[in-house]
Design a protein around this motif. Structure first.
Motif, mmCIF file in Angstrom:
data_model
loop_
_atom_site.group_PDB
_atom_site.id
_atom_site.type_symbol
_atom_site.label_atom_id
_atom_site.label_comp_id
_atom_site.label_asym_id
_atom_site.label_seq_id
_atom_site.Cartn_x
_atom_site.Cartn_y
_atom_site.Cartn_z
ATOM 1 N N TYR A 1 25.069 -20.756 -38.037
ATOM 2 C CA TYR A 1 24.374 -22.046 -37.974
ATOM 3 C C TYR A 1 24.942 -23.070 -38.948
ATOM 4 O O TYR A 1 24.634 -24.263 -38.851
ATOM 5 N N HIS B 1 27.810 -13.803 -43.089
ATOM 6 C CA HIS B 1 26.677 -14.491 -43.727
ATOM 7 C C HIS B 1 25.486 -14.509 -42.768
ATOM 8 O O HIS B 1 25.656 -14.772 -41.568
ATOM 9 N N PRO B 2 24.255 -14.242 -43.269
ATOM 10 C CA PRO B 2 23.075 -14.194 -42.381
ATOM 11 C C PRO B 2 22.886 -15.454 -41.538
ATOM 12 O O PRO B 2 22.497 -15.378 -40.378
ATOM 13 N N GLU B 3 23.138 -16.618 -42.137
ATOM 14 C CA GLU B 3 22.978 -17.872 -41.394
ATOM 15 C C GLU B 3 24.323 -18.551 -41.170
ATOM 16 O O GLU B 3 24.390 -19.761 -40.916
ATOM 17 N N ASN C 1 19.821 -25.443 -33.384
ATOM 18 C CA ASN C 1 18.981 -25.004 -34.493
ATOM 19 C C ASN C 1 18.367 -26.191 -35.226
ATOM 20 O O ASN C 1 17.350 -26.074 -35.914
#
Length: 653
Positions: free
Chosen positions: A210, A205-207, A416
């Protein structure tokens, strides 16, 4: 008291388990209110994210809470007491000086967490009202509940505590039942027990990485769990955790099962402005009841953190990390205390958090950054505890390496959040770190520049002063508090006060020393007769959680000494002695101020000026020692650090 703590840790009782439910699990137990909601956020529901998220939650609860805290860290108890300061008190025996750093950072971070937990827990619960009243402003309601909660602290939690256990039993029962009703028809959600789903979320997953910042919220109460060990006992915590973890996992997986059935939709579409999967899995008819139970559980969670903060500050004072503040003991219950200044500072901090963020969804960004720092610091201290216990080096290296890797991953993910609100708790933690560091360093500087002299050199003059009728009698009994750890030594300033500042004749002189021990509960004393019938020294050995009530303790010692025929405390004035009137007692305390003659380095100047500023705001010495102000004399003494070189002057005619 020691046997009581041993019994607490060796006995496993149903009553003990119920009390544990009421006291220990408030923070970690209310996390289902906001964790899944935080993971999904404003995005459309994605089954892969849901399964990956709930997989990460399960393995975080297993690795971080169950293995690290419940199984390993709970073994590091200091005579039954837990928490980062209790752990530091254990490992400082290694004489490794830098261990003070993780202790201060960890303690400050845990206190900062105490300011964000009540607002996020209460807000998350109260916002359930929006299911029925979508546009209601929940901020005044949250502040009202917090005000009531902080107000009742002064009365102690003895009566309220009886209500905690059954209420939390209902809460965990509700969590488990709500989750079970969802998963029973969607059993396939349990495939997320496979850590592969968590790994896939983090890697694909791109994020995904985080998301760990929100997953971490499920275990934030683990540190508080360790801190509260002394109230319930290790065995009761370990057994009750099996029940608590089962209900938590059922609820998280129940929320996940519900969300997967609504893939592609958003929480806002499903539940309005504040769609929360915790409330969405409830039947419509049950939601009002669920909101009330959730709010009560959130209040209990907050209560546990507030009382934990009082304990933490009390320990910090004993370890010279925090200025002396007023402590009250609202009930006879051992370990129960109330610190007014900390109570209202916490309340002010909570109100500012609520006003600043307004919504629990905004608070989620501020939550977690401080507490992960505390967990990392606990891991560092735990390393030295395992070394002390002679655990095999390869096992220590493996365990600590794994947990530092996990916790630094959580830290990076939580960083983040910094710009989205994490700066709030980090700022609070930094302020607390600054206060603790300044206080500790100033105490060390002061200690390094305190001159001690041998009492033997002054025995003759003290004995003669005591019978010198040309000097007016200052008091029948003259008592000095001393920091000298050796029985044969005393501060030079004490002798200066007796002999030079204004010669103080007394019939009996007393030197009283308070030694704070590394264990939590102990009250011992030792009496040393230095000059027969003229000079006595009393050493009090007190646990770091014991109240310092020197006035009462001193009277008890005198009573014991009189009964044993060791001392006569009747007045030496002829008329009063004839009528068996007790002699008068005068306590002399020295208050230091920074001398203008001090030639300080720049960092010492900053530390000492800050120290004396904070000292003005803190509790006075006589109140800190529990002395009656009517019998106390405060003397000002200049504190000379780095005295300047001797000035050479030439006399001219």
């Amino acid at each position: 008291m020691k046997s009581l703590h041993n019994n607490l840790h060796s006995k496993l009782t149903l009553g003990g388990i119920l009390v544990t439910l009421g006291i220990i699990y408030g923070d970690i137990g209310t996390s289902p209110l906001y964790v899944m909601k935080a993971i999904i956020g404003l995005h459309a529901i994605d089954a892969n994210v849901v399964l990956g998220g709930v997989s990460c939650i399960f393995w975080t609860l297993t690795l971080q809470t169950t293995i690290k805290y419940v199984l390993i860290t709970l073994s590091a108890d200091n005579n039954g007491e837990g928490g980062i300061f209790a752990l530091y008190a254990l490992v400082k025996r290694t004489k490794v000086k830098w261990l003070i750093i993780p202790a201060i950072i960890g303690g400050s971070s845990l206190l900062a967490d105490g300011i964000i937990t009540p607002p996020i827990s209460v807000s998350s619960a109260v916002e359930g009202i929006r299911t029925f009243y979508p546009n209601i402003n929940t901020v005044p309601i949250v502040i009202g509940i917090l005000f009531a909660l902080f107000t009742i602290q002064q009365f102690g939690t003895k009566l309220v505590g009886k209500f905690f256990a059954p209420m939390m039993l209902i809460w965990f029962g509700m969590l488990g039942l709500l989750g079970f009703l969802q998963v029973v028809n969607h059993i396939e959600v349990f495939k997320a027990l496979n850590p592969y789903y968590g790994y896939r979320l983090l890697s694909d997953h791109p994020e995904g990485f985080y998301v760990l910042g929100f997953v971490f919220l499920c275990t934030t109460g683990a540190e508080a769990l360790y801190s509260d060990m002394g109230h319930c006992g290790r065995k009761n915590i370990r057994i009750s955790w099996a029940f608590v973890k089962t209900t938590l996992v059922l609820n998280y997986f129940g929320q996940a099962a519900y969300l997967i059935q609504h893939e592609g939709e958003t929480l806002q579409n499903l539940g309005g402005k504040n769609g929360n999967p915790f409330y969405l899995i409830m039947a419509d008819w049950f939601q009002p009841v669920g909101i009330v139970i959730a709010t009560m559980a959130a209040v209990i969670a907050s209560q546990a953190l507030i009382s934990g903060s009082f304990t933490l500050i009390n320990e910090a004072m004993r370890l010279n990390f925090w200025p002396k503040v007023k402590i009250k003991y609202p009930t006879e219950l051992k370990g129960q205390l109330y610190i007014p200044s900390i109570n209202w500072l916490l309340f002010a901090g909570c109100v500012m958090v609520v006003l600043h963020f307004e919504e629990s969804s905004n608070m989620e960004a501020a939550y977690g950054l401080a507490i992960i720092l505390c967990m990392i610091m606990t891991t560092l201290l735990l390393t030295y505890y395992m070394i002390l216990k002679r655990v095999a080096w390869y096992l220590t290296t493996l365990l600590i390496g794994v947990y530092l890797a996990i916790e630094f991953s959580f830290l990076i993910a939580n960083l983040n959040k910094f710009q989205h609100g994490g700066y709030v708790t980090l700022f609070i933690a930094l302020v607390l770190i600054g206060i603790m560091t300044t206080w500790f360093m100033a105490k060390q500087i002061s200690k390094n520049y305190t001159r001690f002299v041998k009492i033997d050199s002054y025995k003759k003059v003290l004995a003669e002063l005591s019978v010198d009728l040309t000097i007016p009698k200052y008091a029948t009994h003259l008592v000095y508090m001393t920091n000298a750890s050796r029985v044969d030594e005393i501060e030079e300033k004490v002798m200066y006060s007796i002999l030079q500042k204004r010669p103080k004749r007394a019939d009996l002189y007393w030197f009283v020393h308070v030694n704070i021990l590394s264990e939590p509960y102990k009250t011992e004393y030792k009496v040393t007769e230095i000059i027969k019938d003229d000079l006595f020294r009393i050493d009090f050995n007190l646990g770091f959680r014991e109240p310092t009530k020197i006035n009462l303790m001193f009277k008890e010692v005198l009573k014991d000494m009189v009964n044993n025929g060791e001392v006569d405390v009747t007045s030496r004035y002829e008329s009063l002695n004839k009528n068996n009137i007790l002699g008068d007692f005068k306590f002399v305390l020295s208050e230091k101020f920074l001398s203008n003659d001090s030639d300080l380095l720049w960092h010492e100047k900053v530390i000492m000026n800050t120290y004396f500023f904070i000292k003005k705001l803190s509790l006075s010495e006589e109140k800190a020692f529990g002395l009656d102000s009517s019998s106390v004399k405060i003397e000002q003494f200049p504190m000379v650090l780095h005295p300047p070189e001797k000035i050479h002057l030439n006399r001219i005619s």
